[in-house]
Design an enzyme around this catalytic site. Structure first.
Site, PDB file in Angstrom:
ATOM      1  N   CYS A  73     -15.956 -30.423  69.022  1.00 59.01           N
ATOM      2  CA  CYS A  73     -16.377 -29.034  68.820  1.00 59.01           C
ATOM      3  C   CYS A  73     -15.299 -28.087  69.331  1.00 59.01           C
ATOM      4  CB  CYS A  73     -17.687 -28.815  69.576  1.00 59.01           C
ATOM      5  SG  CYS A  73     -18.164 -27.104  69.712  1.00 59.01           S
ATOM      6  N   CYS A  82     -21.523 -28.195  76.815  1.00 59.96           N
ATOM      7  CA  CYS A  82     -20.995 -29.561  76.877  1.00 59.96           C
ATOM      8  C   CYS A  82     -19.835 -29.646  77.878  1.00 59.96           C
ATOM      9  CB  CYS A  82     -20.473 -29.989  75.510  1.00 59.96           C
ATOM     10  SG  CYS A  82     -21.755 -30.303  74.303  1.00 59.96           S
ATOM     11  N   CYS A 406     -34.851 -35.402  86.121  1.00 62.60           N
ATOM     12  CA  CYS A 406     -33.699 -34.926  85.349  1.00 62.60           C
ATOM     13  C   CYS A 406     -32.722 -34.184  86.252  1.00 62.60           C
ATOM     14  CB  CYS A 406     -34.147 -34.061  84.174  1.00 62.60           C
ATOM     15  SG  CYS A 406     -35.103 -32.649  84.680  1.00 62.60           S
TER      16      CYS A 406
END
Ligand code: SAH
Length: 452
Positions: A73, A82, A406
């Site tokens: 990307c 990211c 998480c």
């Protein structure tokens, strides 16, 4: 205000922070820097200080890590979604395993083996939930994209390489239709306009796809024609929901909803159970790795058919329902009303009778619940659990606990509390979020004196 730091430094990256930033030490200071990986030396411009730590950006890189790859990307270094797209996937997994191990040691004072993070075969295009803000530039052109890191500036994007491929052409066509049907795009400064975000939820196992239009007003002019044109162009859309959010917060979804097309829910399945998901329900974003995660958790906890399981922080009831096949009974607790409603429907749909659902705060529930509990599966949100819940688990002397988390740092904090009475016997990170710095972890805890 006077700067209390040097504006430019040259330094070498010695570590990666839990947010995925390169860590540099210089003159006794710690500097966090995006896009810098271990072993790389760079000229860094220091931008600001927060909580004692300096944050900077790379001005000139002197050497490239051999762990780097060309990212897929183009905007990955500015979007901030990211952090690791520029790293080989194997290296991402190594960093995640290390993050979990270090968090357990540093915060939890727990020294234990951490198994290597379980990764994906193809770590791209996995996300089943995509949300994009829409905006308008000075010339009046409508666009959508991601917020530039720490800002509300939208960077236009046509395709995101971690999101389900079906979403990108829909998002693009919505942009065209918004123009054609004169739907005003919301302006965050003037607080005028209608369309704020578009959320796409895709089903992995069924041909179902939901669009959520986050709008300043549920009813807006041109709505009917816009919806008709959209479903004509994209017959793969099975439902469209309008969600009203007129507040100026970072929270994307508001509380009011109206179904504009279809049933208002989509279904997907995990390990053979089918789940209905509405616009605001929590549902795991990686449909492939969620099976790896749940299967591992259930293998570890090894429930028998005379055991009663508490599924705390249960979302739409996913793991509890899968666990119910082996358990005597499952008690499920969730605080979000629409997830709770979905969970009850889901049990009916799967014809599961040995499960009860409670709409409550998990800590309050377990303190007041008088029945027996043999096993706890807990999967709290990022901020972790709380003293109320953890102390109740301990005072009940529950034999086995599976903690799914998480956030390794809040996991470590909570395990520190639980380790007064529990041994952490197995830790397994699972990569639910390739290309990002996030990592999911399963921790198995066994009551200390129950060990043979
Ligand atoms: N186990 C589920 C959901 C995990 S996400 C799954 O794997 O899909 C965490 C869930 O905890 C969310 O659904 C959130 O609404 C819920 N939650 C947050 N705080 C809570 C609390 N205090 N008590 C009970 N549930 C809570």
């Amino acid at each position: 205000m006077k700067r209390d730091f040097e504006r430019f430094i040259k330094g070498t990256c010695i570590d990666v922070s839990h947010e995925g930033k390169g860590v540099v030490k210089s003159n006794g200071e710690i500097i966090f820097c995006d896009g810098l990986f271990i072993g790389e030396t760079a000229d860094i411009e220091i931008l600001y200080r927060r909580a004692g730590v300096l944050f900077g950006k790379v001005k000139k890189l002197y050497n490239l890590s051999n762990k780097r790859i060309q990212p897929k990307c183009k905007i990955c270094s500015s979007c901030g979604g990211c952090q690791y797209q520029q790293l080989k996937y194997e290296e991402q997994l190594v960093i995640k395993t290390k993050r979990v191990k270090e968090a357990l040691e540093r915060i939890g004072h727990i020294k234990t083996n951490v198994n290597p993070c379980l990764g994906m075969e193809d770590p791209y295009y996995y996300r089943n939930k995509i949300q994009m803000p829409y905006g308008k530039d000075r010339k009046g052109n409508v666009f959508y994209g991601f917020y530039r890191q720490n800002t509300h500036e939208i960077i236009p994007v046509k395709e995101c390489v971690i999101e389900d491929k079906r979403a990108s052409s829909i998002l693009w066509d919505i942009k065209e239709l918004v123009k054609k049907h004169n739907i005003p795009v919301y302006n965050e400064d003037s607080r005028q306009g209608i369309l704020r975000y578009v959320l796409v939820r895709t089903s992995y196992h069924f041909d179902e796809l939901m669009i959520v239009l986050v709008v300043a007003k549920l009813n807006f002019p041109g709505q009917r024609n816009f919806i008709d044109a959209l479903v004509k162009l994209h017959p793969e859309i099975t439902t469209i929901v309008a969600n009203e959010n007129s507040r100026s917060t970072n929270v994307i979804l508001g509380n009011k909803e109206k179904v504009l097309y279809g049933k208002g829910v989509i279904k997907d399945s995990i390990l053979g159970c089918t789940f209905e998901i509405s616009a605001s329900s929590f549902y795991q974003v990686n449909p492939i790795q969620v099976e790896v995660l749940y299967q591992k958790a259930l293998d570890l906890i090894d429930i028998s058919n005379n055991e009663i399981v508490l599924d705390a922080y249960s979302g739409v009831g996913t793991i509890g329902m899968i666990a119910s096949k082996n358990a005597k009974e499952v008690i499920s607790v969730e605080i979000n009303e629409s997830s709770h409603r979905n969970a009850k429907e889901n049990a009916k749909r799967n014809n599961i009778k040995n499960i009860e659902f409670y709409l409550d705060d998990a800590g309050k529930f377990i303190q007041n619940y008088n029945g027996k509990i043999d096993v706890v599966i807990m999967d709290p949100p990022r901020k972790g659990s709380d003293h109320k819940f953890l102390s109740a688990v301990m005072s009940r002397k529950i034999k086995k606990v599976i903690y799914i988390s998480c956030d390794p740092e809040t996991l470590a904090r909570d395990l520190k509390e639980l380790s007064q009475m529990y041994d952490v016997t197995y830790v397994q990170p699972v990569d639910m979020f390739p290309m990002t710095a996030h990592v999911e972890t399963i921790g198995l805890l066994c009551l200390k004196d129950s060990k043979k």
